[in-house]
Design a protein around this motif. Structure first.
Motif, mmCIF file in Angstrom:
data_model
loop_
_atom_site.group_PDB
_atom_site.id
_atom_site.type_symbol
_atom_site.label_atom_id
_atom_site.label_comp_id
_atom_site.label_asym_id
_atom_site.label_seq_id
_atom_site.Cartn_x
_atom_site.Cartn_y
_atom_site.Cartn_z
ATOM 1 N N TYR A 124 24.126 18.357 39.502
ATOM 2 C CA TYR A 124 24.550 18.919 40.915
ATOM 3 C C TYR A 124 25.292 20.200 41.026
ATOM 4 O O TYR A 124 24.964 21.224 41.810
ATOM 5 C CB TYR A 124 25.118 17.743 41.854
ATOM 6 N N LYS A 141 31.204 10.103 44.404
ATOM 7 C CA LYS A 141 30.913 10.646 45.390
ATOM 8 C C LYS A 141 29.458 10.876 45.820
ATOM 9 O O LYS A 141 28.881 10.840 44.923
ATOM 10 C CB LYS A 141 31.708 12.015 45.638
ATOM 11 N N MET A 143 27.154 13.689 47.822
ATOM 12 C CA MET A 143 27.098 15.064 48.211
ATOM 13 C C MET A 143 25.881 15.289 48.895
ATOM 14 O O MET A 143 24.476 14.972 48.297
ATOM 15 C CB MET A 143 27.198 15.832 47.273
ATOM 16 N N ASN A 146 26.989 20.651 50.635
ATOM 17 C CA ASN A 146 28.434 21.016 50.446
ATOM 18 C C ASN A 146 29.150 19.928 51.134
ATOM 19 O O ASN A 146 30.344 19.893 51.352
ATOM 20 C CB ASN A 146 28.842 22.131 50.681
ATOM 21 N N LYS A 147 28.529 18.993 51.704
ATOM 22 C CA LYS A 147 29.418 17.912 52.770
ATOM 23 C C LYS A 147 29.508 16.549 51.674
ATOM 24 O O LYS A 147 28.352 16.362 51.152
ATOM 25 C CB LYS A 147 28.627 17.528 53.895
ATOM 26 N N GLU A 148 30.801 16.363 51.839
ATOM 27 C CA GLU A 148 31.154 15.108 51.037
ATOM 28 C C GLU A 148 30.997 13.776 51.464
ATOM 29 O O GLU A 148 31.965 13.926 52.539
ATOM 30 C CB GLU A 148 32.324 15.301 50.020
#
Length: 487
Positions: A124, A141, A143, A146-148
């Motif tokens: 990633y 996490k 993703m 760019n949003k987590e």
């Protein structure tokens, strides 16, 4: 709302009672979440059976019920659908419900005992650095570009997976890298997905509390490769004897990687230091900040996947040289007293052994290696004495402590670890139930240039005891303990 018969496309049905030409709101396998006009799928879980909650789901407004056994009383106006396997049905339905989003991007699944998180996360990161919109479904996490989003399991449930993939598709994500656990495969959470490729990292002792035998554990992993289409690639580590087993029945194009064997992708470690290592990869030299043989394998897998997905080879190498270690994977901190602390997720015998081999290979000879390690409660008990043996045999000092005790007694878990300690190593072992105190003790025992390994929890920022999670971060604890020393 969506048409029920469209959601059921591709689902194997053995009996239908009611109308499939109706509109429904959502799909749930937890009866507590069911609302008006939803579909309830009666999944049989490890703790409870969804069939017990069919009436509760109907009372809550379910318009349709998917089950393996039809209830005795069929209510007018409710559609009942009998299937051979609710987990498989749910997987296909979830994919259909979200518009089969895995078809809209290149989805690569990574499976194996160790290395899944590192390979998926660094792929990633590499693709993001290369300017692509990428997705990640990992232990640490999720993703979407760019949003987590926070992660709760190695492989999320099928509804969550397809929800995330749909978000990725909407955001224009081109490729997604997904950890695929043996639990996830066994519970059919990866079914209904269209994989562009799959990677096998390695296989060692883990999850035998769930799979019962090593053969069952191996064969569960193999199902991911058995299900790949002809258009996909199957990439396996053939230095692991199980690598070729993974490819036995796959229709996908087969590729191999190795450090020791002849393979399509090969690497050689030329130089090792604490701040990195020099690899010869595909006849080119690569300096990387990631150290250890296990990371050489991980980097080789990353290189191979990027090549198979079409990135230019020299660009891959350039981007790989910039990659940083993943949280909780051989993260190290050097104190003002020149004591090196390493935090690693190593929670299996093989992973612990690999980390200690790496540490011992970097020693100049006079440093002590102090290992703090525990084993999780309510999990595979057979690995506890093995972990105890490895820690005591390969360290100058081993401190056995709590990991996530869950519902078990920490003292009992530690006693089971102690059974693996050979007589000549008993003097090297301390047992301290409190993980915080165990880390403090390790720091107090360490002298300049010594190496402390805190193993087992890695990126986790909690400890779980009797259903209660309390904040606990190994890296934070060891930093605080080292910084408070007055030597």
């Amino acid at each position: 709302m969506k048409l029920l018969k469209d959601i059921l496309y591709g689902v194997s049905l053995t009996a239908v009672s009611g109308d499939t030409n109706v509109m429904v709101n959502h799909i749930h396998f937890d009866s507590r979440k069911v609302e008006m006009d939803d579909v309830f799928v009666a999944v049989r879980g490890t703790i409870t059976d969804g069939h017990k909650y069919i009436q509760k789901a109907v009372d809550s407004g379910a318009k349709a019920v998917v089950c393996e056994e039809l209830p005795e009383l069929l209510i007018n106006g409710i559609t009942y659908l009998k299937v051979p396997d609710c987990n498989s049905a749910l997987a296909v339905m979830a994919s259909n419900f979200y518009g089969n989003p895995s078809k809209n991007l290149k989805l690569v699944g990574i499976t194996g005992t160790n290395g899944k998180t590192t390979v998926a996360t660094l792929l990633y990161n590499l693709y993001t650095k290369a300017g692509y919109k990428a997705g990640l479904l990992s232990t640490i996490k999720v993703m979407v570009g760019n949003k987590e989003y926070p992660a709760s399991h190695t492989t999320p449930d099928v509804m969550a997976i397809n929800d995330y993939l749909a978000k990725m598709s909407a955001e224009g994500v081109e490729c997604c890298f997904m950890e695929v656990s043996s639990h996830g495969i066994h519970q059919k959470r990866s079914e209904g997905l269209y994989f562009a490729g799959a990677v096998f990292t390695n296989l060692s002792h883990d999850h035998l509390d769930y799979h019962k035998t090593f053969a069952e554990y191996r064969d569960t992993k193999k199902k991911l490769f058995d299900s790949l289409p002809k258009t996909a690639f199957a990439l396996v580590n053939i230095d692991d004897k199980n690598g070729l087993v993974m490819m036995q029945n796959t229709k996908a194009k087969k590729y191999t990687y190795a450090l020791k064997s002849y393979a399509d992708y090969r690497a050689q470690i030329l130089e090792r230091q604490f701040n990195g290592q020099l690899l010869k990869l595909d006849e080119n030299e690569l300096w990387t900040k990631l150290i250890g043989d296990f990371n050489a394998y991980n980097l080789l897998a990353i290189y191979a996947v990027a090549d198979l997905l079409g990135l230019e080879k020299m660009e891959i190498l350039r981007l790989m040289s910039e990659l940083e270690t993943v949280d909780g994977r051989f993260q190290y901190y050097i104190s003002k007293e020149k004591i090196t602390a390493i935090v690693d997720y190593a929670h299996t015998p093989d992973a612990l052994k690999n980390v200690l081999i790496t540490i011992n290979a970097l020693r100049t000879g006079n440093e002590k290696v102090i290992t703090v390690v525990g084993c999780g409660g309510d999990r595979d008990k057979s690995k506890r004495p093995v972990m105890g043996h490895i820690a005591s045999e390969m360290s100058d000092q081993a401190i056995f402590t709590s990991d996530n005790p869950r519902t078990e007694s920490p003292a009992t878990i530690i006693e089971e670890m102690e059974k693996g300690v050979e007589a000549q190593n008993t003097k090297k072992v301390l047992s301290i139930e409190s993980r915080k105190q165990a880390i403090k003790a390790a720091c107090q025992l360490a002298m300049a240039k010594d190496i402390i390994l805190v193993a087992g929890k890695g990126h986790e920022t909690y400890q779980e005891t009797n259903g209660v999670r309390v904040e606990f971060d190994d890296l934070k604890e060891v930093k605080e303990a080292l910084n408070s020393l007055n030597k």
